[in-house]
Design a protein around this motif. Structure first.
Motif, PDB file in Angstrom:
ATOM      1  N   LYS A   1       0.866  -1.175   0.000  1.00  0.00           N
ATOM      2  CA  LYS A   1       0.000   0.000   0.000  1.00  0.00           C
ATOM      3  C   LYS A   1       0.904   1.226   0.000  1.00  0.00           C
ATOM      4  N   ALA A   2       0.624   2.151  -0.907  1.00  0.00           N
ATOM      5  CA  ALA A   2       1.446   3.348  -1.062  1.00  0.00           C
ATOM      6  C   ALA A   2       0.742   4.558  -0.474  1.00  0.00           C
ATOM      7  N   ARG A   3       1.524   5.393   0.206  1.00  0.00           N
ATOM      8  CA  ARG A   3       1.015   6.664   0.755  1.00  0.00           C
ATOM      9  C   ARG A   3       2.013   7.763   0.447  1.00  0.00           C
ATOM     10  N   MET A   4       1.497   8.947   0.215  1.00  0.00           N
ATOM     11  CA  MET A   4       2.370  10.093  -0.017  1.00  0.00           C
ATOM     12  C   MET A   4       1.946  11.211   0.908  1.00  0.00           C
ATOM     13  N   PHE A   5       2.930  11.918   1.445  1.00  0.00           N
ATOM     14  CA  PHE A   5       2.654  13.003   2.377  1.00  0.00           C
ATOM     15  C   PHE A   5       2.436  14.328   1.661  1.00  0.00           C
TER      16      PHE A   5
ATOM     17  N   ILE B   1      -1.609  -4.079  -3.472  1.00  0.00           N
ATOM     18  CA  ILE B   1      -1.233  -4.701  -4.738  1.00  0.00           C
ATOM     19  C   ILE B   1      -0.051  -5.646  -4.512  1.00  0.00           C
ATOM     20  N   PRO B   2      -0.001  -6.746  -5.284  1.00  0.00           N
ATOM     21  CA  PRO B   2       1.114  -7.678  -5.158  1.00  0.00           C
ATOM     22  C   PRO B   2       2.418  -7.053  -5.663  1.00  0.00           C
ATOM     23  N   THR B   3       3.513  -7.643  -5.265  1.00  0.00           N
ATOM     24  CA  THR B   3       4.844  -7.110  -5.580  1.00  0.00           C
ATOM     25  C   THR B   3       5.071  -6.934  -7.076  1.00  0.00           C
ATOM     26  N   LEU B   4       4.751  -7.943  -7.869  1.00  0.00           N
ATOM     27  CA  LEU B   4       5.023  -7.830  -9.306  1.00  0.00           C
ATOM     28  C   LEU B   4       4.204  -6.718  -9.948  1.00  0.00           C
ATOM     29  N   GLU B   5       3.004  -6.493  -9.472  1.00  0.00           N
ATOM     30  CA  GLU B   5       2.193  -5.378  -9.985  1.00  0.00           C
ATOM     31  C   GLU B   5       2.816  -4.042  -9.573  1.00  0.00           C
ATOM     32  N   LEU B   6       3.292  -3.962  -8.335  1.00  0.00           N
ATOM     33  CA  LEU B   6       3.975  -2.749  -7.870  1.00  0.00           C
ATOM     34  C   LEU B   6       5.179  -2.450  -8.754  1.00  0.00           C
ATOM     35  N   LEU B   7       5.975  -3.460  -9.034  1.00  0.00           N
ATOM     36  CA  LEU B   7       7.173  -3.265  -9.850  1.00  0.00           C
ATOM     37  C   LEU B   7       6.841  -2.880 -11.286  1.00  0.00           C
ATOM     38  N   ALA B   8       5.687  -3.298 -11.778  1.00  0.00           N
ATOM     39  CA  ALA B   8       5.290  -2.976 -13.148  1.00  0.00           C
ATOM     40  C   ALA B   8       4.761  -1.545 -13.285  1.00  0.00           C
ATOM     41  N   MET B   9       4.527  -0.860 -12.168  1.00  0.00           N
ATOM     42  CA  MET B   9       3.913   0.474 -12.193  1.00  0.00           C
ATOM     43  C   MET B   9       4.953   1.591 -12.114  1.00  0.00           C
TER      44      MET B   9
ATOM     45  N   ASP C   1       9.044  11.953  -0.283  1.00  0.00           N
ATOM     46  CA  ASP C   1       8.132  12.084   0.852  1.00  0.00           C
ATOM     47  C   ASP C   1       6.950  11.128   0.758  1.00  0.00           C
ATOM     48  N   SER C   2       7.268   9.856   0.661  1.00  0.00           N
ATOM     49  CA  SER C   2       6.226   8.839   0.559  1.00  0.00           C
ATOM     50  C   SER C   2       6.651   7.606   1.344  1.00  0.00           C
ATOM     51  N   GLU C   3       5.692   6.713   1.518  1.00  0.00           N
ATOM     52  CA  GLU C   3       6.028   5.430   2.105  1.00  0.00           C
ATOM     53  C   GLU C   3       5.202   4.347   1.450  1.00  0.00           C
ATOM     54  N   VAL C   4       5.785   3.161   1.459  1.00  0.00           N
ATOM     55  CA  VAL C   4       5.123   1.986   0.922  1.00  0.00           C
ATOM     56  C   VAL C   4       5.151   0.945   2.028  1.00  0.00           C
ATOM     57  N   GLU C   5       3.973   0.463   2.372  1.00  0.00           N
ATOM     58  CA  GLU C   5       3.831  -0.503   3.462  1.00  0.00           C
ATOM     59  C   GLU C   5       3.683  -1.892   2.866  1.00  0.00           C
ATOM     60  N   GLY C   6       4.459  -2.837   3.404  1.00  0.00           N
ATOM     61  CA  GLY C   6       4.399  -4.223   2.968  1.00  0.00           C
ATOM     62  C   GLY C   6       3.638  -5.060   3.979  1.00  0.00           C
ATOM     63  N   TYR C   7       2.639  -5.792   3.495  1.00  0.00           N
ATOM     64  CA  TYR C   7       1.785  -6.625   4.348  1.00  0.00           C
ATOM     65  C   TYR C   7       1.973  -8.090   3.998  1.00  0.00           C
ATOM     66  N   MET C   8       2.027  -8.928   5.033  1.00  0.00           N
ATOM     67  CA  MET C   8       1.977 -10.368   4.870  1.00  0.00           C
ATOM     68  C   MET C   8       0.614 -10.770   5.400  1.00  0.00           C
TER      69      MET C   8
ATOM     70  N   ASN D   1      -2.754  -9.844   6.568  1.00  0.00           N
ATOM     71  CA  ASN D   1      -3.257  -8.581   7.121  1.00  0.00           C
ATOM     72  C   ASN D   1      -2.263  -7.891   8.041  1.00  0.00           C
ATOM     73  N   GLU D   2      -1.074  -8.493   8.201  1.00  0.00           N
ATOM     74  CA  GLU D   2      -0.092  -7.954   9.144  1.00  0.00           C
ATOM     75  C   GLU D   2       0.916  -7.043   8.436  1.00  0.00           C
ATOM     76  N   LEU D   3       1.046  -5.822   8.937  1.00  0.00           N
ATOM     77  CA  LEU D   3       2.050  -4.888   8.437  1.00  0.00           C
ATOM     78  C   LEU D   3       3.418  -5.361   8.914  1.00  0.00           C
ATOM     79  N   VAL D   4       4.311  -5.708   7.976  1.00  0.00           N
ATOM     80  CA  VAL D   4       5.612  -6.270   8.340  1.00  0.00           C
ATOM     81  C   VAL D   4       6.790  -5.404   7.921  1.00  0.00           C
ATOM     82  N   LEU D   5       6.538  -4.401   7.071  1.00  0.00           N
ATOM     83  CA  LEU D   5       7.637  -3.616   6.533  1.00  0.00           C
ATOM     84  C   LEU D   5       7.134  -2.257   6.062  1.00  0.00           C
ATOM     85  N   ILE D   6       7.902  -1.224   6.359  1.00  0.00           N
ATOM     86  CA  ILE D   6       7.633   0.101   5.802  1.00  0.00           C
ATOM     87  C   ILE D   6       8.913   0.581   5.134  1.00  0.00           C
TER      88      ILE D   6
END
Length: 144
Positions: free
Chosen positions: A48-52, A72-80, A89-96, A98-103
């Motif tokens: 999930k992507a967020r921008m400040f 969105i899945p990783t391969l879709e993210l990479l294709a965008m 000034d943005s962040e992308v949150e990685g979920y496994m 429903n659990e947020l595991v990486l920012i």
């Protein structure tokens, strides 16, 4: 996020190694580069992507829209446009699941901040970017 989360930061702009026939080039570490460095760990995540900034660049705005809701899945993210995108000034949150595991957070076009409880991710970031240093919770909060 669990309290075992650790935070690190490193410079977003890198000096590539000097070659005998030319001066060092400066390059920007892109979101795509970071995600690819995560290897199979990153492939299993949903993003999930967020921008400040209130006026995101069109490519990042499309990424935020596509990742709203379930993410969105990783391969879709990479294709965008991720291989070329400077995510100021943005962040992308990685979920496994429903659990947020990486920012992954890009701050002011000068540094990347990483927050995770996964020791392998932290060691891979430190191996790839030797200037990586720990962040305090106050530092993390001040760049948000």
């Amino acid at each position: 996020m669990p309290s075992t989360m650790q935070m690190v930061t490193f410079a977003a702009w890198r000096d590539d190694a000097l070659l005998s026939y030319r001066l060092a080039d400066r390059r920007y570490v892109t979101l795509a580069e970071l995600v690819v460095r995560l290897g199979s760990y990153g492939l299993g995540l949903t993003w999930k992507a967020r921008m400040f900034d209130e006026q995101p660049r069109p490519a990042f705005a499309r990424m935020m829209e596509a990742s709203a809701g379930a993410g969105i899945p990783t391969l879709e993210l990479l294709a965008m446009d991720a291989p070329y995108m400077q995510a100021v000034d943005s962040e992308v949150e990685g979920y496994m699941g429903n659990e947020l595991v990486l920012i992954l957070r890009e701050f002011d076009s000068s540094s990347w901040d990483v927050r995770t409880a996964d020791a392998w991710v932290l060691s891979e970031i430190q191996r790839s970017y030797p200037d990586t240093r720990p962040m305090t919770p106050d530092e993390w909060d001040s760049t948000n």
